[in-house]
Motif scaffolding. Structure first.
Motif, mmCIF file in Angstrom:
data_model
loop_
_atom_site.group_PDB
_atom_site.id
_atom_site.type_symbol
_atom_site.label_atom_id
_atom_site.label_comp_id
_atom_site.label_asym_id
_atom_site.label_seq_id
_atom_site.Cartn_x
_atom_site.Cartn_y
_atom_site.Cartn_z
ATOM 1 N N GLY A 98 60.891 25.683 17.621
ATOM 2 C CA GLY A 98 60.130 24.435 17.568
ATOM 3 C C GLY A 98 59.438 24.122 18.887
ATOM 4 O O GLY A 98 60.086 24.054 19.929
ATOM 5 N N GLY A 99 58.133 23.943 18.845
ATOM 6 C CA GLY A 99 57.362 23.637 20.036
ATOM 7 C C GLY A 99 57.142 24.813 20.978
ATOM 8 O O GLY A 99 56.611 24.637 22.075
ATOM 9 N N SER A 100 57.522 26.015 20.543
ATOM 10 C CA SER A 100 57.435 27.190 21.422
ATOM 11 C C SER A 100 56.058 27.847 21.421
ATOM 12 O O SER A 100 55.764 28.670 22.282
ATOM 13 N N GLY A 101 55.249 27.521 20.424
ATOM 14 C CA GLY A 101 53.984 28.221 20.258
ATOM 15 C C GLY A 101 54.094 29.451 19.388
ATOM 16 O O GLY A 101 53.133 30.225 19.260
ATOM 17 N N LEU A 104 55.135 31.394 13.872
ATOM 18 C CA LEU A 104 55.863 30.888 12.712
ATOM 19 C C LEU A 104 56.130 29.386 12.811
ATOM 20 O O LEU A 104 56.604 28.786 11.837
ATOM 21 N N ASP A 105 55.858 28.789 13.954
ATOM 22 C CA ASP A 105 56.088 27.356 14.143
ATOM 23 C C ASP A 105 54.821 26.598 13.760
ATOM 24 O O ASP A 105 54.037 26.185 14.608
ATOM 25 N N VAL A 106 54.625 26.445 12.459
ATOM 26 C CA VAL A 106 53.411 25.831 11.926
ATOM 27 C C VAL A 106 53.787 24.711 10.962
ATOM 28 O O VAL A 106 54.878 24.726 10.371
ATOM 29 N N PRO A 107 52.911 23.715 10.795
ATOM 30 C CA PRO A 107 53.242 22.592 9.907
ATOM 31 C C PRO A 107 53.508 23.008 8.471
ATOM 32 O O PRO A 107 54.385 22.453 7.806
ATOM 33 N N LYS A 131 53.649 37.072 5.205
ATOM 34 C CA LYS A 131 52.377 37.439 4.602
ATOM 35 C C LYS A 131 51.828 38.673 5.325
ATOM 36 O O LYS A 131 52.071 38.858 6.528
ATOM 37 N N PRO A 132 51.117 39.538 4.614
ATOM 38 C CA PRO A 132 50.567 40.727 5.278
ATOM 39 C C PRO A 132 49.769 40.394 6.535
ATOM 40 O O PRO A 132 49.877 41.107 7.546
ATOM 41 N N ALA A 133 49.000 39.312 6.494
ATOM 42 C CA ALA A 133 48.206 38.948 7.677
ATOM 43 C C ALA A 133 49.105 38.597 8.860
ATOM 44 O O ALA A 133 48.751 38.869 10.016
ATOM 45 N N THR A 134 50.263 38.008 8.578
ATOM 46 C CA THR A 134 51.196 37.668 9.649
ATOM 47 C C THR A 134 51.762 38.932 10.286
ATOM 48 O O THR A 134 51.901 39.022 11.512
ATOM 49 N N LYS A 186 54.570 37.316 19.612
ATOM 50 C CA LYS A 186 54.029 36.092 19.042
ATOM 51 C C LYS A 186 55.008 35.416 18.077
ATOM 52 O O LYS A 186 54.713 34.337 17.562
ATOM 53 N N VAL A 187 56.130 36.045 17.825
ATOM 54 C CA VAL A 187 57.152 35.458 16.950
ATOM 55 C C VAL A 187 58.148 34.646 17.766
ATOM 56 O O VAL A 187 58.393 33.461 17.500
#
Length: 232
Positions: A98-101, A104-107, A131-134, A186-187
């Motif tokens: 949470g709040g890390s950027g 996966l921390d999305v609304p 998702k494949p794009a992720t 990025k995770v």
């Protein structure tokens, strides 16, 4: 111990080098159901399938699991965290991110995850797939496109409940630890990884890699594991 959306093949680029040096390597399945299930399974596996000293290695959510499993079975001497969660007692993965950027921390989690019901699920729980794009953009962005496509196709899901269940043990408080930080992760963003590793008093190394550094740059994980072996 592999993490979410993965299996034991996560370590295919690491295991041969360790085996070639004479070490026994085991990569058991992580059930990905939540730490009250996953950690006892791993502890039981270690107790029954190992003899002598063990260096326990975890990637991503696998770090959460080994933190809870290490003191409950077998002769675990050290912990190695590779792009991994290193939780304190009471923390959850969602709290840490949470709040890390994190990507996966999305609304709206359905923008990055596919959420699928599964038989026998507790009310409200679902399996989460990337998702494949992720996978392509945030999970394994430094792998060849064909490899990313295989990851997207073969991933094992983790339950949402696994990400909201708090850690019950912090084995790093009694065991020496090493941490490999992927600077392009990025995770679990590198700053978050470093913060957890510093709190644990871990010996920290960095590698310019995505969340799956043990696949794209296995030498970093190998070096950390061998350093742990040498120290204990």
């Amino acid at each position: 111990m592999h993490g979410a959306w993965a299996d034991g093949s996560s370590w295919n680029a690491v295991a041969p080098e360790l085996q070639g040096q004479g070490y026994t390597v085991l990569a058991p399945p992580n059930l990905l159901r939540g730490v009250p299930i996953d950690a006892p399974y791993v502890s039981s596996f270690i107790a029954q399938r190992t003899s002598g000293p063990v260096v326990l290695v975890g990637h991503s959510y696998g770090g959460f699991v080994i933190t809870n499993a290490a003191t409950e079975g077998g002769d675990v001497k050290a912990l190695v965290f590779v792009d991994a969660f290193i939780p304190e007692v009471g923390e959850t993965t969602f709290q840490i991110l949470g709040g890390s950027g994190s990507a996966l921390d999305v609304p709206d989690p359905t923008t990055v995850l596919d959420l699928i019901g599964y038989p026998g699920a507790p009310e409200g729980d679902v399996d989460a797939y990337l998702k494949p794009a992720t996978v392509h953009d945030a999970f394994a962005q430094d792998l060849p496109e064909a490899d990313r496509a295989v990851i997207a196709a073969t991933q094992r899901p983790i339950t949402l409940a696994a990400n909201t269940t708090p850690s019950a043990v912090a084995a790093w408080k009694t065991l020496p630890s090493w941490a490999v930080v992927g600077t392009e992760d990025k995770v679990i963003p590198p700053a978050t990884q470093r913060s957890m590793a510093e709190r644990a008093g871990a010996t920290i190394s960095e590698v310019g890699a995505s969340h799956v550094s043990m696949v794209s740059h296995p030498e970093a994980a190998i070096e950390a594991i061998l350093a742990a072996v040498a120290a204990v």
